[in-house]
Each structure stands twice: as C-alpha cells, then as structure tokens.
Design an enzyme around this catalytic site. Structure first.
Site, short mmCIF file in Angstrom:
data_model
loop_
_atom_site.label_atom_id
_atom_site.label_comp_id
_atom_site.label_asym_id
_atom_site.label_seq_id
_atom_site.Cartn_x
_atom_site.Cartn_y
_atom_site.Cartn_z
CB CYS A 87 -1.26 9.71 6.12
SG CYS A 87 -0.66 9.38 4.65
CB CYS A 101 -0.82 0.13 1.11
SG CYS A 101 -1.69 -1.52 1.44
#
Lengths: 405, 138
Positions: free
Chosen positions: B107, B37
């Site tokens: 994030c 990812c």
C-alpha cells in the site's frame, strides 16, 4: 435491544449453544473415562455417552448409528473420505471427479491424490455456482471411483443438486462423497433420500464444540469402506484410531439433536432475517448478489458492492460487526476468493464482496443495524473511490491500461 | 489483523479527499494500481508555478484501510513541499509513520508510485523531461 458486536460470520464457526455446553461439562470431570476401557464403570459411562451421541448424530442425517465415524472435524473427514476411498478402491480405478469451488480441504486432498498417481477432474461451475450435470456425466470414465461434490458452498451458500448427482453416481456404480459441513443442521440432509455414500460434517458449524466431527460411511447398498488414515488402536470400526473425544462427542450429539428439533423454526426465522438484510442491501446502487438465489442455504448471502474494496469496507464497522470478505488484501498473493472467481466474477467484483452468515442468535435489531452501517460505509467509501467517480462520469474502465502491481 | 491507531484515524477522517481539475496545466495526476489487485489510487498535486511548491493535494483511493491511510498521509506530506522534495518521499517513511505490517507494505509502495506518477504528469504538461524511476517488484 441491540446487542453488539454483531456476529454474522456463522459460516466460519458458530457460537456454542449453552445447552450443548451444559451437556458436555460432566464428561470433563466426573465422567472422564476412556470409551475404550471395557473393564470398569468409568469406561462404560463414557462408552454409553458416545453411543447416545452417535444416535443423536445419526438421527439428524437419517443414518444408522453404526455408519457414523467420529473424527476431529470436517477437514479430517474430507481427507479420510477421499484418501480412504482412493486406497480402498484402487483395484477398481484411480479417477475422482470434484469441482473448483470445493473447500481447500477437498481440493488440496485431491492435489495430494494426483501426486500419488490418481487422476482428478475439476469441474467448472456455472455462473450461479452450481455444477452442470451434463458436464459431470461427460467427465465419468471407466476408471472413475468417486464423485466428490460439496452439499452447500461455504462462501456463497449455493446447494448443489445432490440428488441428481447421487442418482448419476449410482447408475454408473460410482461412490458419491459430499462435504456437507455447511448444510448439516441448517437444511434437511438425509443420507438415504439424498443417496449419499460418504459424508463429512462437523460440530462447530452447528452450535457444537470445535474439534469434533463425523464421517458418515454407508453400510448397505452399497457397503462402503475407507482405508484408515490414522493407524492405532482400531477405534471406530478400524477406520479412525485414536481415543474418542468424549466431551466433544457428547456436545456434538447434543448440538445435532437441537438442530433436528429446532431446524424448522430456526430456519423460518433466520431466512426471514436474511431476506430482509439482502433485500435492503440490494437496494444500494451497483450491488450484486453472488450465486444462485433459489438453491441456497437459508442463512447465507454473498453480495458485491461494486467500486468499493471489501476489506476497506469491513474496516468501517468491523469493531461492531463480524463479517468475511472475498477480498484477500492481507494475503501475500493479493488474489481474491477463488470461489467467486470460479463463478466468472471479475476480480473487481470479487474484491468487493461480503459474505453474511446469519445464525441462531442473530436478532432483527442486529440486522437493521448492519444494513444501516453497511449502507453508510459503502456511500462514504464510494465518495473516496476513484473508480466510483469514473463510473459516474461514464468512463469505460475496461479500456484503461491499469498498471498491475 | 488489528490496524494501528494512525491507520484507523486516517480511515475515519481521511485528509484531502477530492478531485482537482486534471486538465489544468499546474495539476499533476497519478493513477496507479488496478481494480484486479484490489487497490487503485489517484493522487493529484497542484503546483504553484512561481515557487514550484505544491499548494494543494487530493486523493481518491479504492482499497483497504491501509491503502486509504497511505494516500491520505501522502497528500498531507505533499502539501507545502517543493516538487523536488516531494520526489524524496520514500514508501518506508509511510510504513513507519502508519505502522503498517509487512503484508500491507504494498500500500505504501503504491502511494509512492502515485506521487511519482503525479509529478511526472505535471512535468509532462510543463514540457519537462519524464523522470525514469527504477522498476521495482511489488
């Protein structure tokens, strides 16, 4: 003297050569005529300028000027070529062969063809990015009307075996279309020697203006026709209607002329800089070159720096160095480059890649600076990378159960 | 895309990069994300056994600037907090503090997950029950 910022994204677009701009300017103001106006000097001047540019463009690729159809760029050229051949040759068949590393303008056009009832074979590429000629031959069917394989890839720069592909196409009576956007103006492309029937390319990748390109459509052996995708006044031999972008075409012509005259010298200089950059960066531990090293554009290099994420890496210097990454951290899908994945690269290596596209205005000082900046940033980020730490400790990362998110 | 000044500052001067002894009983380690990812975060906390306060926190992150900044910020916030208060850190606070754009919200989610994973690792080592967190789609 080091000139900042450094532009190493010439595969995305190139700066316009000042000589090109100079040639264009009069066609915005005093010579503003419509090239289709046949009854007065304004039109005549414009038409003359377009004819001259058509010769300049044709000469660069070894074509006859009558075989050049001006378009708005390579995306339009790709669409016109594939959709136009599909429609024009519908009575002969409905099967098209392409490959998985093509530009989206080709891949998405092929998807559209499938919706229209066409059949498309997407060839896989080998780990070096080149197609397998045996697989290509095996994919040919009685209904195959077109082989669409790019000349050179935009991400890794590999040059496909164009002459072998065209020989095969000719032998089987199939048309060969190539998206030569990245190749024309950078390496010698000759539509006759290369056996190309239809070819798309564009001005802004070769120091010309944006918004103008050309589709080469062969007129002899065989005579090729494409069905127009834009209807109107029947410009460009009826294959592409729309008032001609005269200043753009003039600039495109000039850009082609400069490329033809300067190619040998430019290539020698740029390739030396590319090799210097590449050799220095491959000195970094765990860095890998992506794509075939030999059959490749002279100004392109694509390198993965393992255990460092590409976008994070770019952030270390992107105020001063313009580059592209194969990582797609900003996209909603989080999918890295489909081209790198098609080479069989793991997602980790695809996320860790940078694409370098050098150009006519790249200097040696800029290359030295780039090497220094990238080396420093890679080292800094590896100190921050848990994967690098695991690698150094000998942890087998394939055995870790990652919580994919 | 332009980064906020705070993201750039954390990227240039990351706080608390490093490694704590993961075998120590009072150290909790959270490793989240996946190389595929493009983001892997490892966040560690060192807890003062007597007070239950996090006395040190370290991170290492493989990822983009926003991922690095999110984890750097998380370690700053963790230090001096009790473990219970640390659990209350919400990813949206990270988004606000760093001015993350929508495409980078994942994030901050990863940073929150890393905190929780580190706390659970600490709890496990100390014979405490694992906290079950709500599954969320990132």
């Amino acid at each position: 003297m080091l000139k900042l910022p450094v532009y190493l994204d010439n595969n995305a677009t190139t700066p316009m050569d000042p000589r090109v701009l100079e040639a264009m300017i009069p066609y915005f103001t005093e010579h503003f005529g419509n090239a289709a106006s046949r009854n007065h000097p304004f039109g005549w001047e414009a038409e003359e300028a377009v004819d001259y540019a058509r010769e300049q463009v044709a000469k660069l690729v070894g074509a006859d000027p009558k075989e050049i159809i001006f378009t708005s760029g390579a995306t339009e050229g790709d669409n016109l070529a594939i959709k136009g051949v599909f429609e024009m040759y519908a009575s002969k068949g409905n099967h098209i062969i392409t490959c998985t590393t093509e530009h989206k303008a080709v891949l998405d056009t092929c998807k559209h063809i499938e919706k229209l009832g066409g059949e498309v074979t997407y060839l896989q590429v080998k780990p070096d990015g080149l197609i397998d000629l045996g697989e290509l031959e095996a994919a040919i069917k009685p209904t195959t009307i077109l082989i669409a394989i790019m000349y050179a890839n935009n991400e890794i720069g590999v040059i496909q075996p164009v002459r072998e592909i065209s020989a095969l196409a000719k032998k089987r009576g199939i048309l060969f279309f190539t998206d030569a956007t990245q190749a024309v103006g950078k390496v010698p492309v000759d539509v006759n020697k290369d056996g190309i029937d239809v070819m798309a390319f564009t001005g802004h990748k070769m120091y010309g203006p944006k918004g103008v390109g050309a589709l080469y459509v062969r007129r002899k052996n065989p005579r090729v026709k494409v069905t127009a995708q834009m209807d109107g006044g029947g410009h460009e031999r009826g294959m592409r209607s729309g008032t001609l972008n005269v200043p753009g075409i003039v600039g495109f012509g000039k850009a082609c002329e400069i490329c033809r005259l300067d190619m040998e010298e430019d290539t020698k200089r740029i390739k030396a800089l590319r090799d210097k950059l590449e050799n220095a960066l491959l000195q970094i531990e765990e860095s890998y070159l992506n794509g075939n090293k030999e059959s490749r554009l002279p100004h392109v290099s694509n390198i993965s720096f393992k255990y460092v994420e590409g976008e994070g890496l770019l952030m270390g210097f992107n105020k001063n160095i313009a580059l592209s990454s194969g990582s797609a951290c900003t996209s909603a899908s989080l999918e890295p480059s489909y081209v790198l994945k098609a080479l069989g690269l793991g997602d980790d290596l695809a996320h860790s890649s940078l694409r370098f596209g050098l150009g006519r205005f790249t200097t040696e000082e800029q290359i030295d600076y780039t090497v220094e900046q990238i080396t420093t940033t890679v080292n800094k980020l590896r100190e921050m990378s848990p994967l690098w730490e695991m690698f150094k400790e000998g942890v087998d990362m394939d055995k870790i159960e990652w919580a994919a998110h | 895309m332009a980064y906020s000044d705070k993201v750039i500052d954390h990227y240039n001067n990351p706080k608390n990069v490093g490694t704590l002894d993961k075998s120590a009983k009072n150290v909790g380690t959270g490793l989240v994300g996946a190389p595929e990812c493009g983001d892997v975060m490892r966040l560690q906390i060192e807890v003062d056994d007597a007070t239950g306060v996090i006395k040190d926190a370290k991170f290492k992150t493989f990822g983009c600037g926003s991922a690095i900044a999110s984890s750097s910020l998380a370690t700053e916030w963790l230090k001096g907090k009790s473990v219970d208060d640390a659990l209350k850190i919400d990813n949206m606070e990270i988004v606000e503090e760093l001015n993350l754009p929508p495409v980078k919200i994942h994030c901050s989610v990863l940073a929150e997950d890393a905190i929780k994973a580190a706390i659970n690792d600490y709890r496990k080592k100390n014979g405490l029950e694992q906290i079950v967190f709500e599954e969320r789609i990132h």
